[in-house]
Design an enzyme around this catalytic site. Structure first.
Site, PDB file in Angstrom:
ATOM      1  N   GLU A  30      11.636  12.262 -39.556  1.00  0.00           N
ATOM      2  CA  GLU A  30      10.495  11.764 -40.326  1.00  0.00           C
ATOM      3  C   GLU A  30       9.152  12.371 -39.937  1.00  0.00           C
ATOM      4  O   GLU A  30       8.173  11.646 -39.730  1.00  0.00           O
ATOM      5  CB  GLU A  30      10.410  10.232 -40.194  1.00  0.00           C
ATOM      6  CG  GLU A  30      11.613   9.524 -40.767  1.00  0.00           C
ATOM      7  CD  GLU A  30      11.448   8.013 -40.744  1.00  0.00           C
ATOM      8  OE1 GLU A  30      11.514   7.429 -41.830  1.00  0.00           O
ATOM      9  OE2 GLU A  30      11.273   7.428 -39.668  1.00  0.00           O
TER      10      GLU A  30
HETATM   11  C1  ACM Z   1      15.350   7.135 -38.203  1.00  0.00           C
HETATM   12  O1  ACM Z   1      15.841   6.071 -38.610  1.00  0.00           O
HETATM   13  N1  ACM Z   1      14.100   7.439 -38.481  1.00  0.00           N
HETATM   14  C2  ACM Z   1      16.142   8.074 -37.425  1.00  0.00           C
END
Ligand code: ACM
Length: 732
Positions: free
Chosen positions: A341
């Site tokens: 992310e």
């Molecule tokens: C995640 O759940 N951002 C790995």
């Protein structure tokens, strides 16, 4: 041991055809016997509940009395680790058998307290406590006692865990069921992930999870130690991280070394995660000079977004220094460096980073991240470590030996294994989605189409303005073809993550267990072991064993209820027995909207309330024509109907009062269900409206894409999970 007659124990295992099917041998026989004959949860205490189901098991009639406990007898001098394992399981078996008082001397004279001999043969395993460990074992329990044989210490620990599950009880007391078992795991990597950043978890809390993992033969604790909310280690080389970003809540190096030893004793490796280059707010509050966006906002709306500037040489120096120190604390070969992310704006809104990308030919942030990932991999390799990264790291070419932790969609399992990356599967096992055990249980780690959002869900999100790159990453369609045998060889196993935004220390046990036990079976047992009813039958027993041996899930939940309703827990617990928290991060939105208290009824409820699970199973039997269950169905619905008045009396505090309409709706539906069983099927329009309202809630919360958006939450964040079953009874 004293000579004894075992004939009086022979009837112990004759309860059900399912058990007899298990007794004929391999797993497939047990599976084919199917759910219609499975013993319902809670009915039998004399049938062993083995979980994970062993590769081959037969349970001949008979059992050894356990009044005298067990005595371990080694074939060769055991290591200190094995001696401690033997002591631990001897104590656990005593606790499970109820042998907590000192022996009575006169009982010994009466010949009633001979201990059961447990002979252990163990081989040497140079690969112990690695992904190459020899984890197989065989276990025989018969009139002569117990024999456990394993090729290495990991197998001994697993065999002892199985032995503990053979403790049963009948009217003559506790005993060890006769068994013939040979067993080995399907996957070498069977983990859970604990997020200590969003909420700090005490060492004792982590130890309890390790104890439970040992009982379920799980062998990897992935510890997420750095994220936006906090950095959780006492760093000596980068002390400003601890000073500025731990908020006083961190593990000392001594505590972590002890935790690693505690885990190793239980056959469990600890893999630490320090997340870079995204999820970096805690790092950047100590090192703002490394930030992609300056100044660093200490209280951003989204604590996940802050990212390191990957173009600065100092960023890699920092990573090298941090990982060198942390890698020494955690001796495991694997080291998780995150990589998930990364918010593109963090980089694309920094003109220097954009200029760097242009100059060096990086067309996208993903391409820039791939270069950073390759550098991080080199740093870790220099330090003798194997890098693990979330599946974002696999979106551009990176070194083959980077392990890919698949989380957004199972399809990355196909792409990463095709590219010859070792793979860990987390997609489908996210416990913070608050889905029931059955849902995770049916996700096979080899299935590249098991988890992710559908095309229709994606389209709905895109129509609402969702970012195409993000939405597409979560898409599971079109489904990739099944993995080839070659691809399967790259799948190490799986992990059950639990992000802790909504999980406090006191909630942790109950948010992991018993659901993680069902996932442990998925990672250990054959793919063909998929009978949900039989899983729940065993899960109820295993859950009790976990509480008896030290897990605090039920104790802490009860404490939370007592805080809301001192001296009168029952009305709350009865409502909780039919309700579940909102799923798929709808609960996160509810909590955000409602005001972030994590001590209310939504946090008390479990995704798998056993009374509702059992009720559901009984309704299915009723609908299939088995009317022997009517009395139990009626008595459960009477409890739910009559609880409303009692609940209203205690629901005068924040955290309970919101659930008054939920309690009312449950009472109305239970009343309608009772009427139906008494032959009056016609519903009033008010009753029908309530059923439909609750059904809409469940359907909305089932939608992973978040179509259940906005602020129209049920007031308590609860869904009545008994609704679909009662609906079947009323004929809607
Ligand atoms: C995640 O759940 N951002 C790995």
């Amino acid at each position: 041991m004293a000579k004894q007659s075992f004939s009086k124990f022979r009837r112990v295992l004759l309860g059900s055809a399912a058990v007899l099917a298990v007794a004929v041998g391999p797993v497939s026989a047990a599976v084919q016997s199917g759910s219609p004959v499975a013993v319902p949860a809670g009915v039998s205490t004399s049938t062993p509940a083995l979980m994970p189901l062993p590769a081959s098991v037969s349970l001949p009639a008979g059992a050894l009395p356990l009044a005298g406990g067990i005595t371990i007898q080694w074939d060769q001098k055991p290591s200190a680790m094995l001696t401690r394992a033997a002591d631990r399981f001897t104590q656990r078996i005593d606790v499970l058998a109820g042998r907590i008082l000192p022996e009575q001397p006169d009982a010994a004279e009466a010949g009633q307290v001979a201990s059961v001999p447990v002979h252990i043969h163990v081989g040497e395993d140079p690969g112990a406590l690695t992904v190459h460990a020899k984890e197989n074992y065989s276990l025989q329990v018969n009139a002569a006692g117990v024999t456990l044989t394993a090729d290495g210490p990991d197998g001994v620990v697993h065999g002892l865990a199985t032995l503990a599950q053979l403790v049963t009880r009948d009217e003559s007391g506790p005993k060890l069921a006769f068994a013939e078992i040979t067993d080995s795991p399907r996957f070498p990597w069977r983990g859970i992930m604990i997020d200590t950043s969003r909420h700090f978890m005490a060492v004792a809390t982590l130890q309890r999870q390790l104890d439970a993992m040992e009982m379920l033969k799980m062998n990897v604790l992935h510890l997420h130690l750095s994220d936006g909310t906090g950095f959780r280690v006492d760093s000596k080389r980068l002390p400003e991280l601890t000073e500025k970003s731990s908020h006083g809540q961190y593990y000392t190096q001594r505590e972590l070394r002890d935790l690693v030893s505690y885990a190793a004793d239980r056959g469990i490796r600890i893999v630490p995660e320090f997340d870079v280059p995204g999820h970096a707010l805690a790092l950047l509050l100590a090192h703002p000079e490394l930030a992609a966006q300056s100044p660093v906002d200490p209280e951003p709306k989204n604590k996940n977004n802050a990212a390191l500037d990957p173009t600065l040489p100092d960023t890699l120096h920092f990573v090298r220094k941090l990982f060198a120190e942390m890698g020494k604390l955690f001796p495991d070969a694997y080291f998780h460096s995150g990589g998930d992310e990364v918010e593109p704006k963090e980089w694309l809104q920094n003109p220097k980073i954009v200029a760097y990308m242009k100059k060096n030919g990086f067309a996208t942030p993903q391409a820039l991240q791939a270069t950073f990932t390759a550098e991080v991999q080199k740093i870790l390799a220099d330090q003798g470590k194997i890098m693990v990264g979330w599946d974002e790291v696999s979106e551009a070419p990176i070194p083959k030996d980077v392990v890919v932790d698949v989380w957004r969609s199972s399809k990355f399992l196909a792409s990463a294994s095709a590219d010859h990356h070792p793979v860990i599967v987390s997609a489908g096992y996210y416990l913070d989605l608050l889905q029931p055990a059955s849902q995770h249980y049916l996700v096979d780690p080899y299935d590249p189409a098991a988890n992710g959002i559908t095309r229709a869900q994606a389209d709905a999100l895109l129509a609402k303005g969702g970012r195409p790159d993000l939405v597409n990453a979560f898409l599971k369609e079109p489904a990739p073809p099944a993995l080839t045998d070659e691809q399967k060889q790259y799948v190490l196993g799986g992990e059950a993550p639990l992000w802790s935004e909504l999980v406090t220390d006191e909630m942790l046990d109950a948010r992991y267990w018993p659901r993680a036990a069902a996932i442990a079976e998925r990672f250990w047992s054959a793919a063909s072991v998929r009978d949900v009813n039989d899983m729940y039958r065993r899960l109820a027993v295993v859950n009790s064993e976990l509480q008896i041996t030290g897990l605090q899930a039920q104790a802490n939940t009860h404490k939370m209820v007592l805080r809301l309703s001192p001296g009168n827990a029952e009305p709350v617990e009865r409502l909780a027995s039919a309700t579940v928290p909102l799923r798929n991060y709808v609960m996160n939105r509810y909590v955000g909207h409602h005001g972030n208290a994590l001590d209310e009824i939504g946090e008390v409820t479990s995704p798998d309330p056993f009374p509702a699970v059992r009720f559901n199973m009984l309704v299915d039997r009723y609908v299939a024509g088995d009317h022997s269950v009517v009395a139990e169905l009626k008595s459960q619905m009477q409890v739910w109907r009559d609880n409303d008045a009692a609940f209203r009396q205690v629901a005068t505090v924040r955290g309970l009062s919101e659930a008054v309409p939920t309690s009312h709706n449950l009472a109305v539906m239970a009343g309608a269900g009772l009427n139906a069983l008494n032959g009056h099927k016609k519903l009033s329009s008010e009753e029908k409206k309530i059923f439909d309202q609750e059904e809409t809630l469940i359907n909305g919360s089932a939608d992973v894409s978040g179509s259940f958006s906005g602020t129209t939450f049920p007031a308590a964040g609860l869904m009545i999970i008994a609704e679909p079953a009662i609906r079947k009874l009323v004929g809607l």
